[in-house]
Design an enzyme around this catalytic site. Sequence first.
Site, mmCIF file in Angstrom:
data_model
loop_
_atom_site.group_PDB
_atom_site.id
_atom_site.type_symbol
_atom_site.label_atom_id
_atom_site.label_comp_id
_atom_site.label_asym_id
_atom_site.label_seq_id
_atom_site.Cartn_x
_atom_site.Cartn_y
_atom_site.Cartn_z
ATOM 1 N N HIS A 172 34.119 35.240 44.094
ATOM 2 C CA HIS A 172 33.579 36.597 44.249
ATOM 3 C C HIS A 172 32.655 36.851 43.064
ATOM 4 O O HIS A 172 33.053 36.717 41.901
ATOM 5 C CB HIS A 172 34.702 37.640 44.291
ATOM 6 C CG HIS A 172 35.573 37.527 45.491
ATOM 7 N ND1 HIS A 172 36.944 37.653 45.449
ATOM 8 C CD2 HIS A 172 35.264 37.290 46.792
ATOM 9 C CE1 HIS A 172 37.435 37.517 46.664
ATOM 10 N NE2 HIS A 172 36.440 37.291 47.494
ATOM 11 N N HIS A 190 40.225 34.608 39.397
ATOM 12 C CA HIS A 190 39.616 35.843 39.885
ATOM 13 C C HIS A 190 39.947 36.997 38.950
ATOM 14 O O HIS A 190 40.749 36.860 38.026
ATOM 15 C CB HIS A 190 40.164 36.187 41.284
ATOM 16 C CG HIS A 190 39.701 35.293 42.370
ATOM 17 N ND1 HIS A 190 38.793 35.688 43.342
ATOM 18 C CD2 HIS A 190 40.017 34.011 42.667
ATOM 19 C CE1 HIS A 190 38.584 34.684 44.187
ATOM 20 N NE2 HIS A 190 39.317 33.655 43.793
ATOM 21 N N GLU A 208 44.768 36.154 39.427
ATOM 22 C CA GLU A 208 44.089 37.420 39.170
ATOM 23 C C GLU A 208 44.274 37.764 37.692
ATOM 24 O O GLU A 208 45.400 38.007 37.245
ATOM 25 C CB GLU A 208 44.647 38.530 40.056
ATOM 26 C CG GLU A 208 44.512 38.270 41.553
ATOM 27 C CD GLU A 208 43.079 38.391 42.042
ATOM 28 O OE1 GLU A 208 42.247 38.966 41.306
ATOM 29 O OE2 GLU A 208 42.794 37.935 43.163
#
Length: 332
Positions: A56, A148, A211
Amino acid sequence: MLSDWIELSLEGVTPKTRGGQLPGGSYQLHGPGILELVPDSCAVEARACVISVGVHGNETAPIELLGACLARLEAGLLTLGAPMLVILGNLEAIRRAERYIDTNLNRLFRRDLDGHGMEPQRARELMLAVDSFFDRYSKLPRLHYDLHTAIRDSRFPRFVVDPYAATRTQPEQWRWLAAADIQAVLHQHQHSWTFSHYSKHYHQAQAFTLELGRVAAFGENDLVALAPMARLIKALLEGRKPPEADAARMTFFRVAHELIRQANDFRLCFADDTPNFTEFPVGTKLAEDAEAGSYIVEGEPLSVVFPNAAVERGARAALLAHPVEPPKLRHS
């Protein structure tokens, strides 16, 4: 070269040389945003490791973290002792500081993918790169960390998603992740076709989506908070056994349900800034969908993870999870 590789990749510059020497080995460029580190010899604890960032494009902290590790390797502060495939995922999205361009790249990693466009093409390139890398090091244990950051706050700022697959997660992974200051684990309940799931499902690798805090612009990330994760990556680069900690310090969850957006007329029935892992009691209405109807929590309280009402139709708008006991954490 390594210290500039990320910047050159984002500028679309093709280096004149596609390889070179490093302390303990060499590097090879396989394509835009795809770099392989090749050791002269593998250390005893070496694994064939894939580290991916930028799947992303607006998730910058992992990119900065990885760049710092590569710079230390090039400067001779680390000695390469294990093969590593380093991937910048969605290059155009990173350049634009956007999550994706046309569609979410992190839902496309399946071998029967038939979509067209930039992101499907990039998914095919990355799958091929991973296939080739693991084939070259078929005798080594396989590992993939897809790094991420989340788009919102979280009760647990640093957590890991454990993809659903037949491959069993090794107990040592929980100890490594605990030492890297991961605070929670979310076990997936079904195939999800993310990048880490690809490596676990198709290559039987130890693989996770990590994350590492919240989305921020380049230069605005707190890399001090990610120092334990940096230590883990450095150990993998050198082929050393990473630091370990008691895995019971992490909180474990399992996905119980996925909220899927079926209709254009869809909304989540809680505030947009609700943190990940916020728990909702039985009887709470969490979503309204013109086709699927309302979703109301039944049976037990559920915690919401990755809520995003603005996803495409047919895409996941949230995961709903419940706490579970930690796995039996025997030493291997």
